[in-house]
Motif scaffolding. Structure first.
Motif, short mmCIF file in Angstrom:
data_model
loop_
_atom_site.label_atom_id
_atom_site.label_comp_id
_atom_site.label_asym_id
_atom_site.label_seq_id
_atom_site.Cartn_x
_atom_site.Cartn_y
_atom_site.Cartn_z
N TYR A 36 -10.21 7.51 -4.75
CA TYR A 36 -9.25 6.52 -5.25
C TYR A 36 -7.88 6.74 -4.61
CZ TYR A 36 -6.12 4.16 -8.54
OH TYR A 36 -5.15 3.37 -9.10
N LEU A 37 -7.43 8.00 -4.58
CA LEU A 37 -6.11 8.29 -4.00
C LEU A 37 -6.10 8.06 -2.49
CD1 LEU A 37 -5.11 11.51 -6.00
CD2 LEU A 37 -4.34 9.16 -6.36
N GLN A 38 -7.19 8.40 -1.82
CA GLN A 38 -7.25 8.16 -0.37
C GLN A 38 -7.15 6.67 -0.08
OE1 GLN A 38 -10.55 9.97 1.65
NE2 GLN A 38 -9.98 9.11 3.63
N ASN A 39 -7.72 5.87 -0.95
CA ASN A 39 -7.60 4.43 -0.82
C ASN A 39 -6.15 3.97 -0.87
OD1 ASN A 39 -9.60 2.63 -0.34
ND2 ASN A 39 -9.70 1.88 -2.44
N LEU A 40 -5.37 4.62 -1.74
CA LEU A 40 -3.96 4.26 -1.88
C LEU A 40 -3.14 4.71 -0.69
CD1 LEU A 40 -3.27 5.16 -5.62
CD2 LEU A 40 -3.54 2.90 -4.64
N THR A 41 -3.44 5.89 -0.16
CA THR A 41 -2.63 6.41 0.95
C THR A 41 -3.01 5.79 2.28
OG1 THR A 41 -4.17 8.26 1.26
CG2 THR A 41 -2.29 8.63 -0.18
N GLY A 42 -4.14 5.09 2.31
CA GLY A 42 -4.56 4.48 3.57
C GLY A 42 -5.21 5.49 4.46
N GLU A 43 -4.72 5.59 5.68
CA GLU A 43 -5.33 6.51 6.65
C GLU A 43 -5.20 7.94 6.15
OE1 GLU A 43 -5.01 7.51 11.44
OE2 GLU A 43 -3.53 6.27 10.45
N LEU A 64 -5.86 18.15 -2.74
CA LEU A 64 -5.00 16.99 -2.49
C LEU A 64 -4.31 17.06 -1.14
CD1 LEU A 64 -3.50 16.63 -6.08
CD2 LEU A 64 -4.95 14.95 -4.93
N ALA A 65 -4.00 18.28 -0.70
CA ALA A 65 -3.35 18.44 0.60
C ALA A 65 -4.21 17.88 1.73
CB ALA A 65 -3.06 19.93 0.86
N LEU A 66 -5.51 17.95 1.57
CA LEU A 66 -6.42 17.44 2.60
C LEU A 66 -6.34 15.92 2.73
CD1 LEU A 66 -9.56 19.63 1.82
CD2 LEU A 66 -7.78 20.03 3.54
N PHE A 67 -5.80 15.28 1.70
CA PHE A 67 -5.67 13.83 1.73
C PHE A 67 -4.23 13.38 1.94
CE2 PHE A 67 -9.48 14.83 -0.64
CZ PHE A 67 -10.42 13.97 -0.09
N GLY A 68 -3.37 14.33 2.31
CA GLY A 68 -1.98 13.99 2.57
C GLY A 68 -1.19 13.67 1.32
N MET A 103 0.86 -1.20 0.00
CA MET A 103 0.00 0.00 0.00
C MET A 103 0.88 1.24 0.00
SD MET A 103 -2.87 1.17 2.79
CE MET A 103 -3.90 -0.24 2.40
N MET A 104 0.65 2.12 -0.92
CA MET A 104 1.46 3.31 -1.06
C MET A 104 1.08 4.34 0.00
SD MET A 104 1.93 5.66 -4.46
CE MET A 104 2.36 4.23 -5.42
N LYS A 105 2.04 4.76 0.81
CA LYS A 105 1.74 5.70 1.89
C LYS A 105 2.04 7.16 1.51
CE LYS A 105 0.20 3.05 5.12
NZ LYS A 105 -1.17 3.18 5.63
N GLN A 106 3.07 7.36 0.72
CA GLN A 106 3.41 8.71 0.29
C GLN A 106 3.39 8.76 -1.23
OE1 GLN A 106 3.91 11.47 2.11
NE2 GLN A 106 3.49 10.34 3.99
N LEU A 107 2.60 9.65 -1.75
CA LEU A 107 2.47 9.76 -3.20
C LEU A 107 3.09 11.05 -3.69
CD1 LEU A 107 -1.26 8.63 -3.54
CD2 LEU A 107 0.78 7.24 -3.93
N LYS A 108 4.17 10.91 -4.43
CA LYS A 108 4.80 12.08 -5.04
C LYS A 108 4.00 12.40 -6.30
CE LYS A 108 9.28 12.17 -5.14
NZ LYS A 108 10.68 11.91 -5.58
#
Length: 420
Positions: A171-178, A33-37, A1-6
């Motif tokens: 979709y991106l929140q799913n990838l970043t997890g929490e 996007l900042a709201l989702f880390g 699971m990808m935690k940090q997305l560049k």
């Protein structure tokens, strides 16, 4: 699971490069996007040229985990986003039947013929997750290619925001997890330079981690952007407030606002809360100062108005500046500035008068060099004046603008010291 997305945002469209429209899509996407880390590392704009778009896509592919592309999905020959990505990736393009049915139904309902090029809007990459566009024609797409995630969105802001909000962000929140929240706060300062501010906060800046501190120079002063990260919005805000308190302990005398607050708003608020009013006599600024004040909603309760007294006859015949002052001291003098502030206060019945006189340039006036400026404040209740002289640099309009900013700073500090 990808935690940090560049993440990188690529906007396609020659109209952006020509300045015909602003790249508001990238701004909005970064904020959301900042709201989702999700970290946005690059904003890129490229014109409608196949080879240049392909080159930018190759660059983005080499340095980013997620590439969000806006624009270039329309029906015309200069909509080249699909073609450029296909040339880079080798992926097949197919017609998406549900999207084609929707486009056909649109023209049928309107009773107009559909031109063949509209079929282009229904073309998608084989294997892509197709994002249904309820706000327009062209669907969005999410494609995975060589461990990179590519998101293709229409350039029309309404359509882009709809697809991003309903499909891309989940979709991106799913990838970043929490969910991680990135919150920012802008602290605004006046009366202190960027280098001095950085010196006063040197240890905080050097030891920063969370929040981070970034000093930035702007025309109307200096700002610090604080940025905090946390999986809780409440905790992120708490981190910002703690750091703000540290900064304020050292530089509170220069701090005039946070985020969207402006110094003119603060001045109007100070005047309104104390039941006071202001009037201006403006020579070299020609109304710029008053324009700043009246841009604030509700300014009419505190700003009486102004007299633009650019010509000496207006100073003499309208304001009533004495002939002795005009002849002996000159229009560009501390004495003239003081009389201007006092006279306008009396004429317009205000609690305070403020005046601006000086030489904007390019020629000298009364043996005073361009950039020489006097600003005076008259306090009607206390029957006293305070005047400051400045030597400002820049061309004619820069001097006028800087004189206006100096006047706002002077008045704000005066009101703070006498009203609070």
């Amino acid at each position: 699971m990808m935690k940090q997305l560049k993440t990188e945002i690529v906007a396609v469209g020659t109209e952006l490069l020509l300045g015909q429209i602003s790249n508001t899509n990238a701004q909005w996407l970064s904020q959301q996007l900042a709201l989702f880390g999700v970290n946005v590392y690059h904003h890129t704009v490229v014109g409608d040229n196949l080879q240049r778009v392909k080159a930018i896509f190759n660059q983005a592919h080499a340095r980013s985990d997620v590439i969000i592309v806006t624009g270039g999905l329309g029906p015309t020959d200069d909509d080249l986003t699909r073609e450029a990505f296909q040339a880079m990736s080798g992926m097949d393009i197919v017609e998406h039947a549900p999207s084609m049915d929707k486009i056909t139904a649109f023209f049928t309902k309107r009773g107009t013929n559909m031109t063949p090029n509209n079929r282009k809007q229904a073309r998608v990459f084989s294997g892509a997750s197709v994002l249904e566009n309820h706000a327009g024609m062209a669907p969005g797409m999410i494609v995975t290619h060589e461990e990179r995630i590519w998101v293709f969105l229409p350039g029309v802001p309404r359509e882009m925001k709809h697809l991003a909000s309903t499909s891309v962000f989940p979709y991106l929140q799913n990838l970043t997890g929490e969910k991680q929240v990135i919150k920012s706060m802008i602290l605004k300062f006046i009366g202190i330079g960027e280098s001095q501010l950085e010196h006063e906060l040197y240890d905080l800046i050097q030891n920063q981690s969370n929040p981070t501190l970034a000093p930035l120079a702007q025309e109307s002063g200096v700002v610090i952007r604080l940025t905090a990260r946390h999986n809780s919005e409440t905790e992120a805000n708490s981190l910002l407030e703690q750091t703000k308190a540290q900064v304020e302990d050292r530089l509170g005398e220069y701090l005039f606002g946070v985020d969207e607050q402006t110094i003119e708003q603060q001045i109007i608020d100070l005047l309104k809360s104390s039941g006071k009013t202001i009037a201006a006599a403006e020579s070299l600024t020609g109304g710029m100062f008053t324009d700043k004040l009246v841009s604030v909603s509700g300014a009419s309760a505190a700003c009486k108005g102004s007299i633009v007294c650019y010509d000496t006859d207006v100073k003499r015949n309208v304001l009533g500046i004495s002939e002795e002052v005009l002849v002996e001291d000159g229009t560009v003098s501390e004495v003239c500035a003081e009389q201007m502030a006092e006279k306008v206060s009396g004429l317009l019945g205000s609690s305070y008068g403020i005046s601006f006189t000086g030489v904007a340039g390019p020629m000298s006036i009364e043996d005073q060099q361009p950039g020489t400026v006097f600003v005076s404040i008259y306090d009607h209740m206390n029957k006293r004046s305070e005047t400051k002289g400045y030597h400002l640099h820049g061309d004619r309009n820069s001097v006028r603008h800087r004189a206006t900013i100096k006047g706002l700073e002077f008045l704000f500090n005066y009101l703070k010291s006498t009203l609070e």
